[in-house]
Design an enzyme around this catalytic site. Structure first.
Site, PDB file in Angstrom:
ATOM      1  N   GLY A  12      31.118  48.427  41.938  1.00  0.00           N
ATOM      2  CA  GLY A  12      30.926  49.113  40.664  1.00  0.00           C
ATOM      3  C   GLY A  12      31.052  50.623  40.715  1.00  0.00           C
ATOM      4  N   LEU A  88      37.020  40.645  38.718  1.00  0.00           N
ATOM      5  CA  LEU A  88      37.930  39.835  39.524  1.00  0.00           C
ATOM      6  C   LEU A  88      38.186  38.440  38.969  1.00  0.00           C
ATOM      7  CD1 LEU A  88      36.740  41.011  43.050  1.00  0.00           C
ATOM      8  CD2 LEU A  88      38.400  42.047  41.499  1.00  0.00           C
ATOM      9  N   LEU A  90      40.282  36.127  35.810  1.00  0.00           N
ATOM     10  CA  LEU A  90      41.283  36.193  34.738  1.00  0.00           C
ATOM     11  C   LEU A  90      40.528  36.283  33.410  1.00  0.00           C
ATOM     12  CD1 LEU A  90      44.336  35.954  34.069  1.00  0.00           C
ATOM     13  CD2 LEU A  90      43.977  33.499  33.829  1.00  0.00           C
ATOM     14  N   ILE A  91      41.035  37.138  32.541  1.00  0.00           N
ATOM     15  CA  ILE A  91      40.361  37.317  31.254  1.00  0.00           C
ATOM     16  C   ILE A  91      40.760  36.181  30.307  1.00  0.00           C
ATOM     17  CG2 ILE A  91      40.606  38.824  29.203  1.00  0.00           C
ATOM     18  CD1 ILE A  91      38.485  39.823  30.986  1.00  0.00           C
ATOM     19  N   ASN A 105      42.767  47.511  32.333  1.00  0.00           N
ATOM     20  CA  ASN A 105      42.408  47.137  33.714  1.00  0.00           C
ATOM     21  C   ASN A 105      42.897  48.206  34.679  1.00  0.00           C
ATOM     22  OD1 ASN A 105      41.561  45.416  35.890  1.00  0.00           O
ATOM     23  ND2 ASN A 105      43.697  44.818  36.207  1.00  0.00           N
ATOM     24  N   HIS A 107      44.226  48.414  38.691  1.00  0.00           N
ATOM     25  CA  HIS A 107      44.634  47.597  39.838  1.00  0.00           C
ATOM     26  C   HIS A 107      44.950  48.538  41.004  1.00  0.00           C
ATOM     27  CE1 HIS A 107      46.040  43.967  41.776  1.00  0.00           C
ATOM     28  NE2 HIS A 107      47.004  44.714  42.289  1.00  0.00           N
ATOM     29  N   ASP A 148      47.660  41.001  35.779  1.00  0.00           N
ATOM     30  CA  ASP A 148      48.361  42.231  36.178  1.00  0.00           C
ATOM     31  C   ASP A 148      49.739  42.405  35.544  1.00  0.00           C
ATOM     32  OD1 ASP A 148      46.163  42.654  37.841  1.00  0.00           O
ATOM     33  OD2 ASP A 148      47.105  41.598  39.503  1.00  0.00           O
TER      34      ASP A 148
HETATM   35  C1  GAR Z   1      38.925  48.949  42.736  1.00  0.00           C
HETATM   36  O1  GAR Z   1      39.719  49.491  43.764  1.00  0.00           O
HETATM   37  C2  GAR Z   1      39.795  48.274  41.694  1.00  0.00           C
HETATM   38  O2  GAR Z   1      41.052  48.875  41.554  1.00  0.00           O
HETATM   39  C3  GAR Z   1      39.945  46.891  42.269  1.00  0.00           C
HETATM   40  O3  GAR Z   1      38.687  46.572  42.808  1.00  0.00           O
HETATM   41  C4  GAR Z   1      38.070  47.785  43.260  1.00  0.00           C
HETATM   42  C5  GAR Z   1      36.672  47.820  42.708  1.00  0.00           C
HETATM   43  O4  GAR Z   1      35.937  48.867  43.263  1.00  0.00           O
HETATM   44  N1  GAR Z   1      40.351  45.965  41.252  1.00  0.00           N
HETATM   45  C6  GAR Z   1      41.113  44.897  41.493  1.00  0.00           C
HETATM   46  O5  GAR Z   1      41.483  44.589  42.613  1.00  0.00           O
HETATM   47  C7  GAR Z   1      41.487  44.070  40.252  1.00  0.00           C
HETATM   48  N2  GAR Z   1      42.564  43.191  40.545  1.00  0.00           N
HETATM   49  P1  GAR Z   1      34.553  49.295  42.588  1.00  0.00           P
HETATM   50  O6  GAR Z   1      33.761  48.013  42.357  1.00  0.00           O
HETATM   51  O7  GAR Z   1      33.897  50.192  43.587  1.00  0.00           O
HETATM   52  O8  GAR Z   1      34.873  49.985  41.293  1.00  0.00           O
END
Ligand code: GAR
Length: 192
Positions: A12, A88, A90-91, A105, A107, A148
């Site tokens: 988060g 993480l 699918l919406i 989103n 990525h 994505d």
């Molecule tokens: C982030 O790097 C985000 O881009 C990725 O998860 C991480 C979450 O970090 N998202 C995905 O891979 C979505 N497919 P965080 O919980 O510290 O924000």
């Protein structure tokens, strides 16, 4: 006032960064993070939100597959936009119908490379290193029914060095995310 619900599944840090940007530092845009929606009882974001003045709602994964309860909550709270910050799953199409072009989103790769089901978080960086890529980056995009695949709002690149490993790439990616995610969300909301 435009209200955002941030969906998060993990640590988060992006959710907290968005909160600090909109609710603490840059209040002049009249955009606020109203609440955080989480699907993972072990997520780091749950502990983090205890230090912040924000509501967090934790739902089981099954609720996200029949999301009326969540959509009703979003309606009640007059949420205008959903921002996925390390979410993480699918919406569900019901979210997309209700929030047409209003779900954003982030990525951690240069889509369309390293996107799709199963490509998230550290898995992306492990693949980037395994394939000896010389660059990676971030993609901020609108969400549609496919993982994505929605319209790209912003990409930013970084160099991968021969000394990099998945965790050093993850750290560099996070630094880019902290810079570009809030301002890209801001610009999109202000123009839409
Ligand atoms: C982030 O790097 C985000 O881009 C990725 O998860 C991480 C979450 O970090 N998202 C995905 O891979 C979505 N497919 P965080 O919980 O510290 O924000």
């Amino acid at each position: 006032m435009k209200r955002i619900a941030v969906f998060a599944s993990g640590n988060g840090s992006n959710a907290v960064n968005l909160f600090e940007y909109f609710n603490v530092k840059q209040t002049q845009y009249n955009i606020i993070v109203d609440c955080i929606i989480c699907n993972n009882p072990d997520a780091g974001i749950i502990e983090k939100t205890k230090q912040l003045n924000i509501d967090l709602f934790l739902f089981e994964n099954s609720v996200f597959t029949q999301p009326d309860i969540i959509i009703n909550l979003l309606m009640q709270r007059e949420i205008d936009y959903i921002v996925l910050a390390g979410f993480l799953r699918l919406i569900h199409p019901d979210f997309i119908k209700t929030y047409q072009k209003k779900i954003i989103n982030i990525h951690p790769a240069l889509l369309p490379k390293y996107g799709g089901k199963g490509m998230y978080g550290s898995k992306v960086h492990e693949s980037v290193i395994a394939n000896k890529e010389t660059e990676s980056g971030i993609t901020i995009h609108l969400v549609n029914e496919e993982y994505d695949k929605g319209e790209v709002l912003k990409q930013a690149k970084l160099d991968i060095l021969s000394t990099d490993n998945p965790s050093s790439v993850a750290a560099k990616i996070h630094d880019l995310e902290y810079i570009y995610f809030p301002e890209t969300v801001r610009d999109y909301i202000l123009k839409s």
